[in-house]
Design an enzyme around this catalytic site. Structure first.
Site, short mmCIF file in Angstrom:
data_model
loop_
_atom_site.label_atom_id
_atom_site.label_comp_id
_atom_site.label_asym_id
_atom_site.label_seq_id
_atom_site.Cartn_x
_atom_site.Cartn_y
_atom_site.Cartn_z
N HIS A 1 1.02 -1.20 -0.03
CA HIS A 1 -0.05 0.06 0.04
C HIS A 1 0.88 1.21 -0.07
O HIS A 1 0.99 2.01 0.99
CB HIS A 1 -1.05 0.09 1.24
CG HIS A 1 -2.18 0.92 1.14
ND1 HIS A 1 -3.37 0.26 1.32
CD2 HIS A 1 -2.41 2.03 0.82
CE1 HIS A 1 -4.18 1.32 0.94
NE2 HIS A 1 -3.73 2.43 0.90
N GLU B 1 -4.38 0.09 -5.21
CA GLU B 1 -4.33 1.35 -6.36
C GLU B 1 -3.11 1.65 -7.01
O GLU B 1 -2.71 2.87 -6.91
CB GLU B 1 -4.65 2.51 -5.61
CG GLU B 1 -6.24 2.42 -5.05
CD GLU B 1 -6.81 3.65 -4.42
OE1 GLU B 1 -6.27 4.86 -4.66
OE2 GLU B 1 -8.16 3.62 -4.31
N ASN C 1 -11.84 -0.14 -4.95
CA ASN C 1 -11.84 0.92 -4.05
C ASN C 1 -12.71 1.99 -4.89
O ASN C 1 -12.44 2.51 -6.10
CB ASN C 1 -10.71 1.42 -3.96
CG ASN C 1 -9.70 0.76 -3.13
OD1 ASN C 1 -10.16 -0.21 -2.34
ND2 ASN C 1 -8.57 1.11 -2.65
N TYR D 1 -14.68 5.70 -4.49
CA TYR D 1 -15.23 6.96 -4.08
C TYR D 1 -16.02 7.83 -4.68
O TYR D 1 -17.00 8.66 -4.31
CB TYR D 1 -13.71 7.85 -3.42
CG TYR D 1 -12.88 7.10 -2.63
CD1 TYR D 1 -13.55 7.35 -1.24
CD2 TYR D 1 -12.01 6.13 -2.76
CE1 TYR D 1 -12.68 6.37 -0.10
CE2 TYR D 1 -11.23 5.50 -1.73
CZ TYR D 1 -11.61 5.62 -0.57
OH TYR D 1 -10.94 4.76 0.48
C1 NOJ Z 1 -7.65 5.24 -1.40
C2 NOJ Z 1 -6.16 4.77 -0.87
O1 NOJ Z 1 -5.91 3.47 -0.83
C3 NOJ Z 1 -6.20 5.34 0.68
O2 NOJ Z 1 -4.93 5.00 1.27
C4 NOJ Z 1 -6.72 6.54 1.03
O3 NOJ Z 1 -6.66 6.84 2.32
C5 NOJ Z 1 -8.06 6.77 0.14
N1 NOJ Z 1 -8.05 6.49 -1.06
C6 NOJ Z 1 -8.74 8.13 0.61
O4 NOJ Z 1 -8.12 9.02 -0.34
#
Ligand code: NOJ
Length: 474
Positions: free
Chosen positions: A129, A174, A303, A305
């Protein structure tokens, strides 16, 4: 194939065995950057470089989870969670990224895993990560092909150490953000602004993933699940979706944000619509690389958002809520932020429908491949009231809408097997330092006191019921 059903009062239920989790990452929570033989990482170096992180924040202490993990595991247990996604700090277990392991680092993760086992929480390990051993960064990091081989070696070592305790393995987190923000835009470690390095990193991250999958499979017991986590950016067209320039623009942006990693992984080729400057040139792609990258995986980590919308418009004469497209696309197309969608303190529009669409699209693209939402959540302006509580109504609403979208996607055929909220704790949010809070648990950094927010209670109630209440009408 998983199924969801309608429950009482319009609630949508999740299938039995669904993973209810929370996610974190080593550099964002652990602190203890040089404890017990840990080597420096690319993020230690970057955060200590003046001007790189807001307020000069670093991960030196973060949530102090290196010492406080028993409390964090107990918190998850108290919320009724049955799954935890966390990452191993590579330089904690192999300080320079090569050579023998650091026994104290290994002992730390064994202790975390034993604590989780005692609480009945299933671990999912992310191997990388973003915090690369600095010694490897000094040799070019992911821009250097050798890093892919070092990563596979490290993956094999971890599988041999922890394979008996961990059934779900995520190679990379990511990689698209790592190569773009780290190597092209200079906003994350290693802070480069070098397109050639970014393109090389793209290929070597993918290769590292493929080689690591092989190393993991060779060392893990049968039945262990191996996958990768990608950032997801559904791109949708508003208005006439048949318009040639809009469709072309959608294909380009989708290829650059999603396809650049997804297509090599699932189909063994780079996407045809991505800009030539982003696609690794043939000189980087050795014989057999694409086959190695296109390994069968057991699941894809999603992931999610926010989403991207496109519509007709003039990039040289923008209207309200319009923006220039982020990359080169045909004329007459702009990005659009629908004003009815709320925006978080990160500047990201809130769009649960994007998650629904994306899960169904992935199920169509890769039928039978299990999906986990490995991160989903939002930043909010959280504060502790005089009564000592954190009433994060925005996050409760965000989670409600996104969990409802997950349940609906399952009902409509998506192969979704679990959900990990980002994040268990407020933590070090990369370039924003401690200026952004994503946790369902508030962390008072000066005292390290943890206070579960209203969203933690809400999430716990959904996890316990295995069902999400109907959204309020309107
Ligand atoms: C994705 C990332 O993997 C994580 O580390 C990060 O804190 C979140 N996005 C929020 O930005």
């Amino acid at each position: 194939m998983t199924t969801a059903a309608s429950g009482t009062g319009g609630a949508l239920s999740f299938p039995p065995g669904f993973a209810w989790g929370a996610a974190t990452a080593a550099y964002q929570i652990e602190g203890a950057p040089d404890a017990d033989g840990k080597g420096p990482s690319s993020w230690d170096t970057f955060s200590h470089t003046p001007g790189c992180v807001r307020g000069g924040d670093t991960g030196d202490i973060a949530c102090d989870s290196y010492h406080r993990y028993p409390e964090d595991v107990a918190l998850m247990a108290s919320l009724g969670l049955n799954a935890y996604r966390f990452s191993i700090s590579w330089p904690r277990v192999q300080p320079t990224g090569t050579g023998p392991v650091n026994p104290a680092g290994i002992a730390y993760y064994h202790a975390v895993l034993d604590q989780l086992a005692g609480a009945g929480i299933a671990p999912a390990i992310t191997l990388h990560h973003w915090d690369l051993p600095q010694a490897l960064q000094d040799q070019g990091g992911w821009a250097d092909r050798d890093t892919a081989y070092r990563f596979a070696e490290y993956a094999g070592l971890m599988a041999a150490e922890f394979g008996g305790k961990v059934a779900r393995w995520i190679t990379l987190n990511e990689p698209q953000v790592l190569e773009s923000h780290g190597y092209r835009l200079g906003e994350h470690a290693p802070g480069l602004r070098d397109n050639d390095a970014a393109v090389a990193a793209t290929h070597h991250l993918l290769l590292g993933h493929g080689l690591a999958v092989q190393a993991l499979r060779a060392a893990l017991p049968a039945g262990a699940e191996v996958g990768i986590t990608l950032d997801s950016h559904p791109v949708q067209v508003l208005g006439d979706s048949r318009a040639e320039n809009l469709e072309q623009a959608r294909l380009v942006i989708d290829a650059e944000l999603n396809g650049i990693f997804l297509e090599p992984l699932l189909e063994g080729r780079y996407p045809e619509h991505a800009g030539r400057d982003l696609v690794p040139p043939p000189s980087l792609v050795h014989d057999g690389d694409l086959e190695a990258i296109n390994q069968p995986i057991d699941f894809l980590g999603v992931n999610y958002y926010t989403s991207v919308y496109l519509r007709s418009g003039d990039a040289a004469d923008l209207r309200q809520h319009e923006r220039k497209p982020r990359t080169t696309v045909p004329a007459g197309v702009v990005e659009y932020r629908p004003p009815e969608l709320e925006v978080t303190p990160m500047g990201w529009q809130v769009d649960a429908e994007g998650l629904y669409e994306h899960l169904l699209r992935l199920t169509k693209q890769a039928p039978g491949l299990a999906l986990y939402v490995t991160e989903n959540g939002c930043a909010a302006e959280d504060y502790v009231t005089p009564e000592g509580v954190v009433n994060d109504v925005e996050r409760v609403k965000y989670l409600h809408e996104h969990l409802e979208a997950c349940a609906r996607a399952i009902r409509d055929g998506a192969n979704l097997a679990g959900y990990y909220v980002w994040s268990l704790l407020d933590n070090f949010e990369w370039g924003y330092g401690y200026q952004r809070r994503f946790g369902i648990v508030y962390v008072d950094f000066p005292t390290q006191r943890r206070i579960p927010k209203a969203s933690a209670e809400f999430y716990a109630s959904v996890a316990r019921a295995g069902a999400v209440p109907a959204l309020p009408a309107g």
